[in-house]
Enzyme design. Structure first.
Site, PDB file in Angstrom:
ATOM      1  N   GLY A 200      33.288  41.985  49.187  1.00  0.00           N
ATOM      2  CA  GLY A 200      34.703  41.608  49.007  1.00  0.00           C
ATOM      3  C   GLY A 200      35.376  41.306  50.751  1.00  0.00           C
ATOM      4  O   GLY A 200      34.974  40.748  51.687  1.00  0.00           O
TER       5      GLY A 200
ATOM      6  N   GLU B 257      26.855  52.081  47.290  1.00  0.00           N
ATOM      7  CA  GLU B 257      25.903  50.896  46.472  1.00  0.00           C
ATOM      8  C   GLU B 257      24.593  51.545  45.925  1.00  0.00           C
ATOM      9  O   GLU B 257      24.302  52.631  46.518  1.00  0.00           O
ATOM     10  CB  GLU B 257      25.605  50.043  47.449  1.00  0.00           C
ATOM     11  CG  GLU B 257      27.072  49.395  48.027  1.00  0.00           C
ATOM     12  CD  GLU B 257      27.656  48.401  47.053  1.00  0.00           C
ATOM     13  OE1 GLU B 257      27.192  48.053  45.835  1.00  0.00           O
ATOM     14  OE2 GLU B 257      28.743  48.082  47.390  1.00  0.00           O
TER      15      GLU B 257
ATOM     16  N   ASP C  23      29.652  58.339  49.129  1.00  0.00           N
ATOM     17  CA  ASP C  23      31.200  58.470  48.631  1.00  0.00           C
ATOM     18  C   ASP C  23      32.160  58.696  49.857  1.00  0.00           C
ATOM     19  O   ASP C  23      32.126  59.944  50.576  1.00  0.00           O
ATOM     20  CB  ASP C  23      31.243  59.631  47.835  1.00  0.00           C
ATOM     21  CG  ASP C  23      32.632  59.681  47.389  1.00  0.00           C
ATOM     22  OD1 ASP C  23      33.438  58.951  47.389  1.00  0.00           O
ATOM     23  OD2 ASP C  23      32.764  60.693  46.309  1.00  0.00           O
TER      24      ASP C  23
ATOM     25  N   ALA D 217      37.813  49.780  47.425  1.00  0.00           N
ATOM     26  CA  ALA D 217      38.192  49.393  45.939  1.00  0.00           C
ATOM     27  C   ALA D 217      37.403  50.375  44.936  1.00  0.00           C
ATOM     28  O   ALA D 217      36.266  50.026  44.534  1.00  0.00           O
ATOM     29  CB  ALA D 217      38.017  48.003  45.630  1.00  0.00           C
TER      30      ALA D 217
ATOM     31  N   TYR E 245      48.064  43.554  47.777  1.00  0.00           N
ATOM     32  CA  TYR E 245      48.384  42.418  47.242  1.00  0.00           C
ATOM     33  C   TYR E 245      49.698  42.253  46.565  1.00  0.00           C
ATOM     34  O   TYR E 245      50.177  43.779  45.765  1.00  0.00           O
ATOM     35  CB  TYR E 245      47.168  42.334  45.897  1.00  0.00           C
ATOM     36  CG  TYR E 245      47.377  40.735  45.277  1.00  0.00           C
ATOM     37  CD1 TYR E 245      47.265  39.616  45.824  1.00  0.00           C
ATOM     38  CD2 TYR E 245      47.861  41.020  43.918  1.00  0.00           C
ATOM     39  CE1 TYR E 245      47.664  38.569  45.333  1.00  0.00           C
ATOM     40  CE2 TYR E 245      48.046  39.807  43.304  1.00  0.00           C
ATOM     41  CZ  TYR E 245      47.994  38.580  44.081  1.00  0.00           C
ATOM     42  OH  TYR E 245      47.951  37.369  43.511  1.00  0.00           O
TER      43      TYR E 245
ATOM     44  N   TYR F 207      50.466  44.267  38.158  1.00  0.00           N
ATOM     45  CA  TYR F 207      49.761  44.657  39.418  1.00  0.00           C
ATOM     46  C   TYR F 207      50.984  45.391  40.292  1.00  0.00           C
ATOM     47  O   TYR F 207      51.021  46.462  40.436  1.00  0.00           O
ATOM     48  CB  TYR F 207      49.304  43.174  40.091  1.00  0.00           C
ATOM     49  CG  TYR F 207      48.573  44.008  41.379  1.00  0.00           C
ATOM     50  CD1 TYR F 207      47.167  43.932  41.221  1.00  0.00           C
ATOM     51  CD2 TYR F 207      48.959  44.270  42.650  1.00  0.00           C
ATOM     52  CE1 TYR F 207      46.411  44.236  42.200  1.00  0.00           C
ATOM     53  CE2 TYR F 207      47.972  44.656  43.587  1.00  0.00           C
ATOM     54  CZ  TYR F 207      46.877  44.697  43.343  1.00  0.00           C
ATOM     55  OH  TYR F 207      46.054  45.170  44.399  1.00  0.00           O
TER      56      TYR F 207
ATOM     57  N   LYS G   6      49.500  51.022  45.879  1.00  0.00           N
ATOM     58  CA  LYS G   6      49.625  50.367  46.956  1.00  0.00           C
ATOM     59  C   LYS G   6      51.059  50.587  47.680  1.00  0.00           C
ATOM     60  O   LYS G   6      50.934  50.523  48.917  1.00  0.00           O
ATOM     61  CB  LYS G   6      49.487  48.737  46.853  1.00  0.00           C
ATOM     62  CG  LYS G   6      48.187  48.181  46.260  1.00  0.00           C
ATOM     63  CD  LYS G   6      47.174  48.536  47.179  1.00  0.00           C
ATOM     64  CE  LYS G   6      45.988  47.811  46.659  1.00  0.00           C
ATOM     65  NZ  LYS G   6      44.826  48.137  47.494  1.00  0.00           N
TER      66      LYS G   6
ATOM     67  N   VAL H 185      38.591  36.333  43.758  1.00  0.00           N
ATOM     68  CA  VAL H 185      37.626  36.798  42.682  1.00  0.00           C
ATOM     69  C   VAL H 185      36.910  37.965  43.674  1.00  0.00           C
ATOM     70  O   VAL H 185      35.933  37.481  44.487  1.00  0.00           O
ATOM     71  CB  VAL H 185      36.847  35.930  42.223  1.00  0.00           C
ATOM     72  CG1 VAL H 185      35.729  36.465  41.055  1.00  0.00           C
ATOM     73  CG2 VAL H 185      37.477  34.644  41.489  1.00  0.00           C
ATOM     74  N   THR H 186      36.870  39.038  43.054  1.00  0.00           N
ATOM     75  CA  THR H 186      35.931  40.146  43.690  1.00  0.00           C
ATOM     76  C   THR H 186      35.739  41.104  42.651  1.00  0.00           C
ATOM     77  O   THR H 186      36.229  40.568  41.392  1.00  0.00           O
ATOM     78  CB  THR H 186      36.513  40.976  44.798  1.00  0.00           C
ATOM     79  OG1 THR H 186      37.679  41.548  44.154  1.00  0.00           O
ATOM     80  CG2 THR H 186      37.202  40.136  46.030  1.00  0.00           C
TER      81      THR H 186
END
Ligand code: NAD
Length: 389
Positions: free
Chosen positions: A53, A76, A112, A141, A225, A235, A244, A274-275
């Protein structure tokens, strides 16, 4: 192994190593094609949340647009004999190879980011290999955060007032249905702020500064956002929006706290895209597929890499970073243009299951979704065996 997409809900549980590498190659080529000779920029960049992203696009922009050394933090999964790795793992491997081919330092710590252990490892690595960092991008995220005392906080996507009902797009059937987003308890709201607010960002900056590895005048950024009114209950005014707002307050507070070190702390308002994180938010995928159509028709569409490349070139690299009156960088300027929003609003009112293809660019939404996992690239032969390790 022949790797095919296996979609479960709003996530794909397989990833194609060559497709992920192709996605990174394309992003790097885009940034290089726009690179301006002699452009000044950050030289040693830490990206927290660097593997997919906006974080990955920021890393690619710093490396291939500014020639920066980059240290990435990600969370990951590696591949096993039977299971592919997560896309961020393959993306990062491909990024490191491309960077190395150009003589750029690129290393990654997989663990982490909320933990003391990973912060300490990062600091030790910066001390040893980079000296200091002059930019810190905080692009996490995360669904949850385990605190120092072992408490696990889970973020939720709920409203902070009444429950909210509106249209949504069912990504499996492409049908339009109604969804009701429930309201959060005070505890859920606080947990979301704990995970996605500014506390951990500030902790990173305090530790980096305390260890003497944050260069004077360093720039630090986190992403937010805002979006249109139809998504505000879920949101901007929802639990994630509260987090946020905390992120924004943290940017301002850090400017004060690190005034002597001349820290430049900003929040950038990015475009909805889109992520893996955003596909999970109800209502948002329908808004985005309508937005894609409108912005493509107007020649304004951007993906993560176009947004981040433009942010570096037209915001961060200017002698004075342009902001709105609240001190935020605005990369959602095209998305929020009055003509774009009016067209999306009209489409929102009109769209039904029967006419969805007319109003919504569902194909692009799906294409972006599959691309995130390395699928759907026309120059990759997906029928061929591929080494997933
Ligand atoms: P993403 O899911 O693509 O990326 C998240 C990154 O965080 C990955 O690199 C992942 O490995 C890393 N990560 C997650 N948990 C971690 C942990 N515990 N430790 C270390 N790394 C961890 O998400 P994204 O959409 O690029 O979001 C990045 C930021 O941009 C978020 O703050 C998001 O709210 C913001 N943003 C997103 C959009 C959008 O439409 N996608 C729009 C504006 C702002």
């Amino acid at each position: 192994m022949i790797v095919e997409p296996k979609v479960k809900g709003f996530i794909c549980i397989t990833a194609h190593p060559e497709g992920c590498a192709e996605s990174v190659r394309r992003q790097a080529a885009y940034v290089k094609s726009r690179r301006q000779e002699g452009a000044q920029g950050p030289k040693r960049v830490l990206v927290i949340g660097a593997s997919t992203g906006y974080g990955l696009a920021s890393r690619i922009s710093a490396a291939f647009g500014c020639g920066a050394a980059t240290l990435g933090i990600m969370f990951e999964k590696e591949a096993s004999e039977k299971r592919t790795a997560t896309p961020g793992f393959y993306n990062t491997r491909a990024f490191e190879q491309l960077a190395a081919a150009e003589g750029l330092y690129a290393k990654t710590i997989n663990g982490d980011a909320f933990s003391d252990e990973i912060k300490d490892r990062t600091i030790a690595q910066i001390k040893e290999e980079l000296g200091t960092v002059d930019m810190v991008i905080y692009s996490l995220a995360a669904p949850r955060r385990t605190d120092r005392d072992g408490t696990v906080y889970t973020s939720v996507l709920k409203t902070t007032g009444e429950e909210y009902t509106n249209k949504t797009l069912d990504l499996r059937t492409n049908g339009i249905s109604q969804v009701t987003v429930p309201s959060a308890t005070a505890e859920e709201e606080a947990a979301t702020v704990k995970v996605m607010g500014g506390e951990d960002w500030r902790e990173w900056i305090r530790r980096l500064s305390g260890a003497g590895v944050l260069a004077e005048g360093a720039l630090t950024l986190a992403y937010t956002y805002i979006g249109p009114k139809i998504t505000h209950p879920i949101y901007f005014n929802g639990t994630i929006g509260m987090a946020k707002k905390h992120l924004e307050q943290t940017a301002l507070a850090m400017r004060e706290e690190f005034r002597e070190q001349k820290l430049r702390a900003y929040v950038s308002v990015n475009k909805g895209l889109v992520t893996q994180a955003s596909a999970a938010i109800p209502i948002v995928p329908l808004y985005m597929s309508l937005l894609y159509r409108v912005m493509k028709d107007k020649g304004l569409h951007e993906g993560c890499i176009e947004q981040m490349e433009r942010m570096f070139r037209e915001r961060l690299l200017l002698p004075e970073i342009p902001t709105d009156e609240e001190g935020r960088i605005r990369m959602d300027d095209y998305e929020m243009r009055a003509d774009v929003q009016e067209a999306v609003e009209r489409a929102w009112d009109a769209v039904t299951t029967e006419n969805v293809k007319e109003y919504a660019d569902i194909d692009s939404f799906h294409e972006d979704f599959y691309h995130m996992f390395g699928f759907g690239y026309d120059n990759i032969d997906y029928t061929k065996d591929v080494d997933i390790l």
